[in-house]
Design a protein around this motif. Structure first.
Motif, short mmCIF file in Angstrom:
data_model
loop_
_atom_site.label_atom_id
_atom_site.label_comp_id
_atom_site.label_asym_id
_atom_site.label_seq_id
_atom_site.Cartn_x
_atom_site.Cartn_y
_atom_site.Cartn_z
N ASP A 50 0.87 -1.18 0.00
CA ASP A 50 0.00 0.00 0.00
C ASP A 50 0.91 1.23 0.00
N GLY A 51 1.06 1.84 -1.17
CA GLY A 51 1.97 2.97 -1.30
C GLY A 51 1.61 4.13 -0.40
N ALA A 52 0.30 4.38 -0.23
CA ALA A 52 -0.13 5.49 0.62
C ALA A 52 0.25 5.26 2.08
N MET A 53 0.05 4.02 2.58
CA MET A 53 0.41 3.73 3.96
C MET A 53 1.92 3.75 4.15
N LEU A 54 2.66 3.24 3.17
CA LEU A 54 4.11 3.28 3.22
C LEU A 54 4.59 4.74 3.34
N SER A 55 3.97 5.63 2.56
CA SER A 55 4.33 7.05 2.60
C SER A 55 3.96 7.67 3.94
N HIS A 56 2.79 7.30 4.47
CA HIS A 56 2.35 7.83 5.76
C HIS A 56 3.32 7.43 6.88
N LEU A 57 3.71 6.16 6.88
CA LEU A 57 4.62 5.69 7.92
C LEU A 57 5.94 6.46 7.88
N LYS A 58 6.45 6.71 6.70
CA LYS A 58 7.74 7.40 6.56
C LYS A 58 7.61 8.89 6.89
N ARG A 59 6.57 9.53 6.37
CA ARG A 59 6.45 10.98 6.53
C ARG A 59 5.90 11.39 7.89
N GLN A 60 4.82 10.74 8.33
CA GLN A 60 4.14 11.15 9.56
C GLN A 60 4.73 10.50 10.80
N ARG A 61 5.03 9.22 10.74
CA ARG A 61 5.51 8.51 11.93
C ARG A 61 7.02 8.30 11.92
N ARG A 62 7.66 8.61 10.79
CA ARG A 62 9.11 8.44 10.63
C ARG A 62 9.55 7.00 10.94
N VAL A 63 8.73 6.06 10.48
CA VAL A 63 9.01 4.63 10.62
C VAL A 63 9.39 4.09 9.25
N ASP A 64 10.53 3.41 9.15
CA ASP A 64 10.97 2.83 7.89
C ASP A 64 10.38 1.43 7.71
N VAL A 65 10.29 1.00 6.45
CA VAL A 65 9.66 -0.28 6.11
C VAL A 65 10.56 -1.04 5.15
N ILE A 66 10.59 -2.36 5.30
CA ILE A 66 11.17 -3.26 4.29
C ILE A 66 10.07 -4.24 3.91
N MET A 67 9.82 -4.37 2.60
CA MET A 67 8.78 -5.29 2.13
C MET A 67 9.12 -5.78 0.72
N PRO A 68 8.66 -6.96 0.33
CA PRO A 68 8.86 -7.45 -1.03
C PRO A 68 7.78 -6.90 -1.96
N LEU A 69 8.14 -6.65 -3.21
CA LEU A 69 7.17 -6.21 -4.21
C LEU A 69 6.60 -7.42 -4.94
N LYS A 70 5.43 -7.23 -5.53
CA LYS A 70 4.84 -8.28 -6.36
C LYS A 70 5.54 -8.30 -7.71
N THR A 71 5.57 -9.47 -8.33
CA THR A 71 6.32 -9.63 -9.58
C THR A 71 5.73 -8.83 -10.73
N ASN A 72 4.42 -8.53 -10.69
CA ASN A 72 3.78 -7.81 -11.80
C ASN A 72 3.83 -6.29 -11.65
N MET A 73 4.51 -5.78 -10.63
CA MET A 73 4.58 -4.33 -10.44
C MET A 73 5.66 -3.73 -11.33
N LEU A 74 5.40 -2.51 -11.82
CA LEU A 74 6.36 -1.82 -12.67
C LEU A 74 7.67 -1.56 -11.92
N ALA A 75 7.57 -1.24 -10.63
CA ALA A 75 8.77 -0.98 -9.83
C ALA A 75 9.65 -2.23 -9.74
N THR A 76 9.03 -3.41 -9.72
CA THR A 76 9.78 -4.66 -9.69
C THR A 76 10.59 -4.83 -10.97
#
Length: 417
Positions: A287-313
């Motif tokens: 969830d890109g929006a939640m990932l952004s919220h955690l980093k910007r608002q709570r200053r919590v970093d995340v590590i997660m795997p992407l799905k194979t069909n994503m453009l970023a992958t």
């Protein structure tokens, strides 16, 4: 076996009685390994904290939460799930003594409460059932009820017969659901705000970075009886210690609710998440929006795997191949890894910078080279450290295995209430 009655502990009176030969009863005490866990909770002050914070609706209870909570813990350690059996298990002289009680053996069919019990146990399982009913009766329906939004509500298999409460009197189903949800919210809130947080404070982790693992598991209710709904989804946040971990936050929903929807309130409000912490998630939480919220608002970093069909992958894999700067995997000799910086532009919902660690390996099933892409919002991490941190995530699967098949026996859950 005789029943026992609890008395306020008075060591001096006990010594005097022994000196005078006024002994009411002598019995061999049997101690269990699991008593050590209860003694730790008592002697550390954790049990007192939990009992005092419990949303107990009773004004002058005969049986306090400092007795009910360890009794139910002891029942789970003993593999007993039923509330009706909890009154049988709290019989350790050391545990009762640490709680500040002594025991006296009396006639059967007497217990801790004034009314006694019909069985050979300290208290009846009805104590807890009536406590929960009283919590429902005192629920303030003028306050917003935490009903799931319409898009998350799902059709479930329901009772073929009426509940005992419905048989006795007409029941407003909407009112009953609202009250039950408020009680559930109180209990989950009690755990999140007092139990998990107090254990972390006791662990004295200091001001450094904490690493947390977020995941969900299904708790299915057996369908053989054709009586109950399918089950639940349990979300847990596991906070890693030096050599162990704590389930510091929990959330609960219908089994069909999506992981992101269930955990969004937890991620937005969890008190154990603090600035600088690192959160490990799996693909179910993309969830890109939640990932952004955690980093910007709570200053919590995340590590997660992407799905194979994503453009970023695909972008990360292509950039890693083009750069051709592969390193050794820190724990798997047959795999190679590469760090790729700045892949967020290929994920429209993500509004914070992302680095990727591309893992290259030989896929035995597909008989070809394959890739796994881990992304992180912590731009200071190297590829080996991204992998090392994420390899901690499977620990939470052991928690679920113990919850379902260990002493807690959640897989035997048989009621939607």
């Amino acid at each position: 076996m005789d029943s026992m009655k609890l008395w306020a502990r008075d060591g001096e009176a006990v010594r005097q009685a022994i000196e005078l030969g006024e002994i009411a009863h002598i019995e061999t005490a049997s101690e269990e390994l699991t008593d050590e866990f209860l003694l730790f909770a008592i002697e550390s002050g954790l049990l007192k904290t939990w009992a005092n914070a419990f949303p107990d609706p009773r004004r002058e209870p005969e049986i306090g939460m400092e007795v009910i909570l360890p009794a139910h813990l002891a029942a789970r350690f003993g593999g007993l799930y039923s509330m009706r059996k909890a009154g049988y298990v709290l019989r350790s002289a050391r545990v009762l003594g640490a709680l500040g009680y002594s025991v006296e053996v009396i006639d059967p069919e007497h217990g801790l409460s004034v009314r006694g019990t019909s069985d050979d146990k300290l208290f009846s399982g009805d104590v807890v059932r009536k406590l929960l009913v009283q919590m429902e009766q005192q629920a303030d329906l003028s306050q917003p009820v935490l009903l799931p939004p319409p898009e998350l509500r799902v059709a479930v298999k329901v009772r073929k017969r009426a509940s005992r409460r419905a048989v006795k009197q007409a029941v407003d189903e909407a009112d009953a659901e609202a009250r039950a949800l408020q009680v559930a919210a109180q209990l989950v809130g009690w755990y999140n705000q007092h139990v998990g947080v107090s254990m972390l404070k006791y662990a004295r982790l200091g001001r450094g970075r904490r690493i947390h693992i977020l995941d969900t598991t299904h708790i299915e209710v057996p369908l053989e009886a054709g009586t109950y709904a399918r089950g639940y989804k349990l979300a847990t946040l596991r906070t890693l210690l030096d050599s162990a971990g704590l389930l510091s936050q929990v959330a609960l929903s219908a089994i069909q609710v999506h992981d992101v929807a269930l955990c969004r309130p937890l991620l937005e409000q969890a008190p154990v998440l603090r600035a600088g912490d690192l959160l490990l998630e799996d693909r179910g939480f993309i969830d890109g929006a939640m990932l952004s919220h955690l980093k910007r608002q709570r200053r919590v970093d995340v590590i997660m795997p992407l799905k194979t069909n994503m453009l970023a992958t695909q972008e990360a894999i292509q950039l890693a191949d083009m750069a051709d700067r592969w390193e050794s995997h820190p724990s798997r000799a047959e795999q190679r890894i590469a760090l790729v910086r700045g892949v967020e532009h290929m994920w429209a919902e993500c509004e914070v910078p992302l680095n990727a660690c591309v893992i290259r390996f030989w896929n035995q099933k597909k008989k070809r080279t394959d890739h796994i892409v881990l992304v992180t919002t912590d731009l200071s991490l190297s590829a080996p450290w991204i992998v090392r941190h994420y390899e901690e995530r499977p620990e939470i699967e052991q928690d679920y295995e113990q919850l379902k098949s260990g002493g807690w026996q959640l897989k035997k859950l048989s009621s939607t209430r």
